[in-house]
Write a protein that holds these residues in place. Structure first.
Motif, PDB file in Angstrom:
ATOM      1  N   HIS A   1     -60.965  67.355  21.903  1.00 48.20           N
ATOM      2  CA  HIS A   1     -60.820  65.945  21.522  1.00 48.20           C
ATOM      3  C   HIS A   1     -61.436  65.038  22.584  1.00 48.20           C
ATOM      4  O   HIS A   1     -62.186  64.107  22.284  1.00 48.20           O
TER       5      HIS A   1
ATOM      6  N   TRP B   1     -64.803  67.940  12.689  1.00 50.45           N
ATOM      7  CA  TRP B   1     -63.670  67.183  13.200  1.00 50.45           C
ATOM      8  C   TRP B   1     -64.122  65.908  13.891  1.00 50.45           C
ATOM      9  O   TRP B   1     -63.484  64.860  13.764  1.00 50.45           O
TER      10      TRP B   1
ATOM     11  N   LYS C   1     -64.858  63.312  11.237  1.00 54.54           N
ATOM     12  CA  LYS C   1     -63.611  62.860  10.639  1.00 54.54           C
ATOM     13  C   LYS C   1     -62.850  61.949  11.594  1.00 54.54           C
ATOM     14  O   LYS C   1     -62.351  60.883  11.205  1.00 54.54           O
ATOM     15  N   HIS C   2     -62.778  62.346  12.849  1.00 54.97           N
ATOM     16  CA  HIS C   2     -62.015  61.577  13.828  1.00 54.97           C
ATOM     17  C   HIS C   2     -62.698  60.253  14.159  1.00 54.97           C
ATOM     18  O   HIS C   2     -62.027  59.247  14.425  1.00 54.97           O
TER      19      HIS C   2
ATOM     20  N   HIS D   1     -61.745  57.849  11.562  1.00 50.65           N
ATOM     21  CA  HIS D   1     -60.373  57.399  11.796  1.00 50.65           C
ATOM     22  C   HIS D   1     -60.338  56.298  12.856  1.00 50.65           C
ATOM     23  O   HIS D   1     -59.668  55.276  12.682  1.00 50.65           O
TER      24      HIS D   1
ATOM     25  N   ASN E   1     -55.576  53.897  10.026  1.00 52.38           N
ATOM     26  CA  ASN E   1     -54.555  53.576   9.028  1.00 52.38           C
ATOM     27  C   ASN E   1     -55.070  52.693   7.891  1.00 52.38           C
ATOM     28  O   ASN E   1     -54.303  51.935   7.293  1.00 52.38           O
TER      29      ASN E   1
ATOM     30  N   ASP F   1     -59.825  55.510   6.342  1.00 49.76           N
ATOM     31  CA  ASP F   1     -59.305  56.454   7.330  1.00 49.76           C
ATOM     32  C   ASP F   1     -58.958  57.772   6.642  1.00 49.76           C
ATOM     33  O   ASP F   1     -58.022  57.827   5.838  1.00 49.76           O
TER      34      ASP F   1
ATOM     35  N   ASP G   1     -57.433  60.216   7.739  1.00 47.27           N
ATOM     36  CA  ASP G   1     -56.115  60.715   8.142  1.00 47.27           C
ATOM     37  C   ASP G   1     -54.978  60.176   7.284  1.00 47.27           C
ATOM     38  O   ASP G   1     -53.847  60.663   7.380  1.00 47.27           O
TER      39      ASP G   1
ATOM     40  N   TRP H   1     -49.127  57.931   1.916  1.00 46.91           N
ATOM     41  CA  TRP H   1     -48.887  57.074   3.070  1.00 46.91           C
ATOM     42  C   TRP H   1     -48.649  55.625   2.706  1.00 46.91           C
ATOM     43  O   TRP H   1     -48.414  54.793   3.589  1.00 46.91           O
TER      44      TRP H   1
ATOM     45  N   GLU I   1     -50.792  73.538   8.890  1.00 46.89           N
ATOM     46  CA  GLU I   1     -51.887  72.698   9.346  1.00 46.89           C
ATOM     47  C   GLU I   1     -52.950  73.495  10.096  1.00 46.89           C
ATOM     48  O   GLU I   1     -54.151  73.214   9.969  1.00 46.89           O
TER      49      GLU I   1
ATOM     50  N   PHE J   1     -50.202  64.312  17.008  1.00 48.59           N
ATOM     51  CA  PHE J   1     -50.977  63.237  16.389  1.00 48.59           C
ATOM     52  C   PHE J   1     -50.139  62.318  15.492  1.00 48.59           C
ATOM     53  O   PHE J   1     -50.424  61.128  15.396  1.00 48.59           O
TER      54      PHE J   1
ATOM     55  N   LYS K   1     -48.386  57.206  12.239  1.00 46.03           N
ATOM     56  CA  LYS K   1     -47.552  57.302  11.045  1.00 46.03           C
ATOM     57  C   LYS K   1     -46.342  56.378  11.175  1.00 46.03           C
ATOM     58  O   LYS K   1     -45.641  56.391  12.167  1.00 46.03           O
TER      59      LYS K   1
END
Length: 346
Positions: free
Chosen positions: A85, A118, A121-122, A125, A130, A135, A137, A145, A175, A241, A246
């Motif tokens: 990351h 990844w 995707k990240h 995000h 959110n 996003d 995620d 969500w 996951e 994460f 969240k």
């Protein structure tokens, strides 16, 4: 759907200047500079944990004591993932080529996670945290969500949505496997850079990983080891994460926020000492990380009081709480989102 109150945001002409002033202050403190010494020590420790875990696995051999070894290796895999990351964000090296090579070795080869997939995707995000439409995620793949997603849900998400708060942690056990499946699926995308290299490294991981497990353990114990290892790995990543976003406001196209408010209002910091900082890889300083994603992990703690005081001076909510409280907020949000589905008997 959660709507963010923007009444305290500055006038249109002032947007952007808030973050610019904060960025100058952070730069003046030298917090954007690289920390090679810190990362040299961290990489050595994580590499030692990873190699040591496999060494213990080999020494224990055909034994039920491999179950705690599976837990140990799940921690090692998660720590390697957290390093990948940091590589993806350019926190460790200024060289994109060096970061990519190291990321491929850490992600694809060591833990079986596509670094390129990844990273893409990240990055999406980070650009729109959110945000329902942008996003990945918070896309309604399995969990829901927002109330809007609940209203439109069909099939498995609608079925699970009724009790998703109670299913959250059990689902996290899958996951790790989900990330591996998604990584191999990403190889079909023409937009993925170096697909052949990524595919070879992922295949190499699978062959080495499964080969080592089945070479040392009989089939029954091997399957138990794999189940425990992947389940703990998934729960660890999820618990790392999930507390960050969240339960925080979910944005839509109607929410027009500048960069600073978009990052701060959708993120949550997790209080804790050295143990929490190490376990979460510094991601407990999520607000600072989202504002300055290339900032080395070791500097986030020093940036926090500056960012927190600055946000308070602007009247921007700065969320922070303990680890258990962050999980509680995430679960309550999931439960509330699923309420309309529980009320409708279809």
């Amino acid at each position: 759907m959660t709507v963010v109150d923007t009444s305290r945001a500055p006038a249109q002409g002032e947007r952007g200047s808030d973050f610019a002033r904060l960025s100058r202050r952070i730069a003046q403190e030298g917090l954007l500079g690289k920390r090679p010494g810190y990362y040299a020590v961290r990489i050595a420790l994580v590499a030692g944990l990873f190699a040591g875990g496999w060494a213990v696995f080999a020494l224990v051999g055909d034994s039920w004591w491999q179950v705690p070894v599976a837990v140990l290796l799940a921690v090692a895999f998660a720590q390697v993932t957290l390093l990948a990351h940091d590589l993806a964000h350019g926190q460790i090296s200024r060289s994109r080529r060096t970061s990519r090579i190291a990321g491929l070795l850490a992600g694809n080869l060591a833990v079986g996670l596509s670094y390129g997939w990844w990273m893409d995707k990240h990055s999406r995000h980070h650009a729109n945290p959110n945000h329902e439409e942008h996003d990945p995620d918070v896309s309604p793949d399995v969990l829901l969500w927002s109330e809007k997603q609940a209203e439109a849900a069909r099939g498995v998400p609608r079925f699970l949505g009724r009790r998703q708060a109670f299913l959250f942690f059990p689902l996290l056990t899958l996951e790790g496997v989900n990330l591996k499946v998604s990584s191999f699926r990403a190889l079909r995308r023409e937009s993925l850079k170096s697909r052949r290299v990524e595919g070879l490294l992922l295949a190499g991981h699978v062959v080495a990983y499964l080969g080592a497990v089945f070479l040392v353990l009989p089939p029954g114990k091997a399957l138990l080891f794999l189940a425990v290892h992947q389940a703990c790995y998934g729960v660890y990543l999820g618990c790392t994460f999930a507390p960050n976003h969240k339960g925080m406001p979910v944005l839509t196209a109607e929410d027009e926020l500048d960069f600073l408010r978009r990052q701060v209002l959708t993120s949550r910091n997790v209080r804790g000492g050295r143990l929490v900082n190490t376990a979460l890889g510094g991601l407990n300083f999520q607000i600072e990380h989202h504002l300055f994603p290339s900032m080395p992990t070791a500097n986030l703690r020093r940036a926090q009081p500056i960012v927190r005081d600055y946000c308070r001076s602007l009247g921007v909510d700065y969320a922070e709480c303990g680890l258990l409280a962050s999980w509680g907020q995430a679960l309550r949000h999931l439960h509330e989102v699923g309420r309309p589905l529980r009320e409708v008997r279809t």
